[in-house]
Design a protein around this motif. Sequence first.
Motif, short mmCIF file in Angstrom:
data_model
loop_
_atom_site.label_atom_id
_atom_site.label_comp_id
_atom_site.label_asym_id
_atom_site.label_seq_id
_atom_site.Cartn_x
_atom_site.Cartn_y
_atom_site.Cartn_z
N CYS A 86 -50.52 26.16 11.55
CA CYS A 86 -50.67 27.08 12.68
C CYS A 86 -50.53 26.38 14.03
O CYS A 86 -50.59 27.04 15.07
CB CYS A 86 -52.03 27.78 12.61
N ARG A 87 -50.34 25.09 14.05
CA ARG A 87 -50.18 24.37 15.32
C ARG A 87 -48.82 24.69 15.92
O ARG A 87 -47.83 24.87 15.22
CB ARG A 87 -50.29 22.87 15.12
N VAL A 88 -48.80 24.71 17.24
CA VAL A 88 -47.55 24.94 17.96
C VAL A 88 -46.74 23.65 17.91
O VAL A 88 -47.26 22.58 18.24
CB VAL A 88 -47.82 25.34 19.43
N PRO A 89 -45.48 23.72 17.47
CA PRO A 89 -44.68 22.49 17.40
C PRO A 89 -44.38 21.96 18.80
O PRO A 89 -44.25 22.72 19.76
CB PRO A 89 -43.39 22.93 16.69
N LYS A 90 -44.30 20.64 18.90
CA LYS A 90 -43.99 20.02 20.18
C LYS A 90 -42.51 20.16 20.47
O LYS A 90 -41.67 19.97 19.60
CB LYS A 90 -44.37 18.54 20.17
N GLY A 91 -42.21 20.50 21.71
CA GLY A 91 -40.83 20.60 22.15
C GLY A 91 -40.40 19.31 22.82
O GLY A 91 -41.16 18.35 22.94
N PRO A 92 -39.15 19.27 23.33
CA PRO A 92 -38.67 18.06 23.99
C PRO A 92 -39.46 17.74 25.26
O PRO A 92 -39.67 16.58 25.59
CB PRO A 92 -37.21 18.37 24.32
N ASP A 93 -39.93 18.77 25.96
CA ASP A 93 -40.71 18.52 27.18
C ASP A 93 -42.06 17.92 26.85
O ASP A 93 -42.58 17.08 27.58
CB ASP A 93 -40.92 19.83 27.95
N ASP A 94 -42.65 18.33 25.74
CA ASP A 94 -43.96 17.81 25.34
C ASP A 94 -43.88 16.35 24.95
O ASP A 94 -44.78 15.57 25.25
CB ASP A 94 -44.52 18.61 24.16
N GLU A 95 -42.79 15.94 24.30
CA GLU A 95 -42.64 14.55 23.90
C GLU A 95 -42.48 13.66 25.13
O GLU A 95 -42.98 12.55 25.17
CB GLU A 95 -41.43 14.39 22.98
N HIS A 96 -41.79 14.16 26.16
CA HIS A 96 -41.61 13.38 27.39
C HIS A 96 -42.94 13.22 28.11
O HIS A 96 -43.23 12.16 28.66
CB HIS A 96 -40.57 14.05 28.29
N ARG A 97 -43.77 14.25 28.09
CA ARG A 97 -45.07 14.22 28.77
C ARG A 97 -46.04 13.26 28.10
O ARG A 97 -46.91 12.70 28.74
CB ARG A 97 -45.68 15.62 28.78
N ASP A 98 -45.92 13.05 26.80
CA ASP A 98 -46.86 12.20 26.08
C ASP A 98 -46.55 10.71 26.21
O ASP A 98 -47.36 9.88 25.80
CB ASP A 98 -46.86 12.57 24.59
#
Length: 170
Positions: free
Chosen positions: A151-163
């Motif tokens: 049920c977790r929201v998958p990480k997108g390309p923007d999320d990977e850059h932010r981490d």
Amino acid sequence: MKPSRPLFLVALVVVIGVITWAVLRSAYLSLPPLPWTAVPTLLLLALGEAFTGLNVLRRIRRKPSSGRSADSARKPAQKPLDPLAVARLAALGKASAHSAAVIAGVFGGFAVSLSASLEKSTPRHDFFVSGGTFLAAVVLVAAAFFLEYACRVPKGPDDEHRDQPGASRA
């Protein structure tokens, strides 16, 4: 809502198991024999949650296809899941994990308490029933964890850059 933490669930199993063991030291003789019906019930719940988790995982992480294939002519496209339904399934997974941990603690305490009197027929029967129920409850905890994960929201390309370290949070 935060995901379930495995260490908390293990602590819950241990604490409930110790309490059950302490209570059974004096109260076992007044209890009726344990029914075996909890084992298939917990296993069916685990199967249902695992199947639901697979379905949710597949539908959340689906990628829209750009071309038409032979399979797409036969199968209609799946509708995306309602976010409220996914939140409810995540809550179901969390509640199942916690309740199955309590059940595992109770029946684990039963099994530990009865392990000293396996020469008698009723305690031996109750030992095997409690051990099987403990294992079925552990399987339900694993299925509930999987449902929560699905049920977790998958990480997108923007999320990977932010981490990444040093990335701007502005």
